[in-house]
Scaffold this active site. Sequence first.
Site, PDB file in Angstrom:
ATOM      1  N   TYR A 195      13.219  13.536   1.473  1.00 50.63           N
ATOM      2  CA  TYR A 195      12.026  14.352   1.269  1.00 50.63           C
ATOM      3  C   TYR A 195      12.343  15.843   1.121  1.00 50.63           C
ATOM      4  O   TYR A 195      11.520  16.614   0.633  1.00 50.63           O
ATOM      5  CB  TYR A 195      11.013  14.108   2.387  1.00 50.63           C
ATOM      6  CG  TYR A 195      10.276  12.800   2.208  1.00 50.63           C
ATOM      7  CD1 TYR A 195       9.480  12.578   1.095  1.00 50.63           C
ATOM      8  CD2 TYR A 195      10.396  11.768   3.135  1.00 50.63           C
ATOM      9  CE1 TYR A 195       8.820  11.379   0.908  1.00 50.63           C
ATOM     10  CE2 TYR A 195       9.732  10.560   2.961  1.00 50.63           C
ATOM     11  CZ  TYR A 195       8.947  10.374   1.841  1.00 50.63           C
ATOM     12  OH  TYR A 195       8.297   9.175   1.654  1.00 50.63           O
ATOM     13  N   ASP A 211       5.297  -5.735   6.275  1.00 49.56           N
ATOM     14  CA  ASP A 211       4.801  -4.394   5.937  1.00 49.56           C
ATOM     15  C   ASP A 211       5.635  -3.853   4.764  1.00 49.56           C
ATOM     16  O   ASP A 211       6.761  -3.429   4.935  1.00 49.56           O
ATOM     17  CB  ASP A 211       4.954  -3.510   7.188  1.00 49.56           C
ATOM     18  CG  ASP A 211       4.720  -2.038   6.934  1.00 49.56           C
ATOM     19  OD1 ASP A 211       4.244  -1.678   5.851  1.00 49.56           O
ATOM     20  OD2 ASP A 211       5.041  -1.242   7.837  1.00 49.56           O
ATOM     21  N   ARG A 212       5.060  -3.910   3.569  1.00 50.37           N
ATOM     22  CA  ARG A 212       5.656  -3.509   2.287  1.00 50.37           C
ATOM     23  C   ARG A 212       6.739  -4.489   1.834  1.00 50.37           C
ATOM     24  O   ARG A 212       7.582  -4.905   2.599  1.00 50.37           O
ATOM     25  CB  ARG A 212       6.175  -2.083   2.307  1.00 50.37           C
ATOM     26  CG  ARG A 212       6.638  -1.631   0.899  1.00 50.37           C
ATOM     27  CD  ARG A 212       6.848  -0.126   0.802  1.00 50.37           C
ATOM     28  NE  ARG A 212       5.578   0.586   0.784  1.00 50.37           N
ATOM     29  CZ  ARG A 212       5.371   1.775   1.329  1.00 50.37           C
ATOM     30  NH1 ARG A 212       6.345   2.383   1.944  1.00 50.37           N
ATOM     31  NH2 ARG A 212       4.200   2.354   1.240  1.00 50.37           N
ATOM     32  N   GLY A 241       0.819  -1.213   0.000  1.00 50.17           N
ATOM     33  CA  GLY A 241       0.000   0.000   0.000  1.00 50.17           C
ATOM     34  C   GLY A 241       0.842   1.247   0.000  1.00 50.17           C
ATOM     35  O   GLY A 241       1.995   1.243   0.423  1.00 50.17           O
ATOM     36  N   GLU A 244       8.230  -2.038   8.081  1.00 48.63           N
ATOM     37  CA  GLU A 244       9.126  -1.272   7.221  1.00 48.63           C
ATOM     38  C   GLU A 244      10.071  -0.425   8.080  1.00 48.63           C
ATOM     39  O   GLU A 244       9.622   0.266   9.003  1.00 48.63           O
ATOM     40  CB  GLU A 244       8.317  -0.363   6.292  1.00 48.63           C
ATOM     41  CG  GLU A 244       9.173   0.333   5.260  1.00 48.63           C
ATOM     42  CD  GLU A 244       8.366   1.166   4.292  1.00 48.63           C
ATOM     43  OE1 GLU A 244       8.815   1.355   3.168  1.00 48.63           O
ATOM     44  OE2 GLU A 244       7.278   1.645   4.672  1.00 48.63           O
ATOM     45  N   THR A 254      -0.481  -0.211  10.295  1.00 51.10           N
ATOM     46  CA  THR A 254      -1.542  -0.491  11.267  1.00 51.10           C
ATOM     47  C   THR A 254      -2.141  -1.861  11.040  1.00 51.10           C
ATOM     48  O   THR A 254      -2.312  -2.656  11.988  1.00 51.10           O
ATOM     49  CB  THR A 254      -2.649   0.575  11.162  1.00 51.10           C
ATOM     50  OG1 THR A 254      -2.108   1.854  11.508  1.00 51.10           O
ATOM     51  CG2 THR A 254      -3.817   0.258  12.091  1.00 51.10           C
ATOM     52  N   GLY A 309      -2.358   2.839   5.614  1.00 48.23           N
ATOM     53  CA  GLY A 309      -2.721   2.087   6.808  1.00 48.23           C
ATOM     54  C   GLY A 309      -2.107   0.703   6.867  1.00 48.23           C
ATOM     55  O   GLY A 309      -2.486  -0.114   7.715  1.00 48.23           O
ATOM     56  N   LYS A 310      -1.114   0.437   6.012  1.00 47.42           N
ATOM     57  CA  LYS A 310      -0.537  -0.903   5.947  1.00 47.42           C
ATOM     58  C   LYS A 310       0.191  -1.299   7.234  1.00 47.42           C
ATOM     59  O   LYS A 310       0.121  -2.460   7.649  1.00 47.42           O
ATOM     60  CB  LYS A 310       0.383  -1.060   4.735  1.00 47.42           C
ATOM     61  CG  LYS A 310       1.538  -0.110   4.750  1.00 47.42           C
ATOM     62  CD  LYS A 310       2.374  -0.194   3.498  1.00 47.42           C
ATOM     63  CE  LYS A 310       3.482   0.827   3.558  1.00 47.42           C
ATOM     64  NZ  LYS A 310       4.177   0.945   4.846  1.00 47.42           N
TER      65      LYS A 310
END
Length: 208
Positions: free
Chosen positions: A43, A78-79, A7, A31, A15, A12-13
């Site tokens: 960034y 997560d990812r 995502g 992640e 969570t 919200g991945k």
Amino acid sequence: MYIAIAGNIGSGKTTLTKMLSKHYGWKQYLEPVAENPYIDDYYKDISRWALNMEVFYLKQRFKNLLEIQHSKETVIQDRTIFEGVYVFAANNRKMGNMDQRDYETYMELFESMMEVVEMPELMIYLRSSVPHLVKNIQKRGRDFEKSIRIDYLQGLNKRYEDWIKDYKGRLIIIDGDNLEFGENPEDFRKVTDLIDAELFGLFAEKGV
């Protein structure tokens, strides 16, 4: 068993990864955002730090995958390394943040890793609109995310949809805009019902 949550930023991945880990007793791999030494610089100046950022995540996800493939536990990640490459690095190339020489070097490194990498046995994709992503990003208030541009998120969303459209493995798609699984137990139950159906053969639709 290896299960992954995919995502965009703010979908919200993380969570969902934590909630599913607790619900099923699965080992979680989150992640490594805070551990990335390039993230603040990235960034602030994406084109300068894009290659450094992507190589760090590629290295870390590959390291995690090697651990996952040797684990006897069910693991939820997560990812994945795949979206890191086909979504994030591809988006940076498309936006001109990585030149062709750097991108080709990065892809050659990834392709070498693919010789020993296994696909997840189940991919769960959190599909979210850009306004929903922005709302969630603002809610969590990370300083380094304040400079994320809308066109950057839009590009990532397009790359995600292109990648998912051609994805060949077992896949569940969750409507992240309309399911508040982090706050609503009934919405979380809808997600676990889909997972139960896919993994254990119980009846349910393929997406919510």
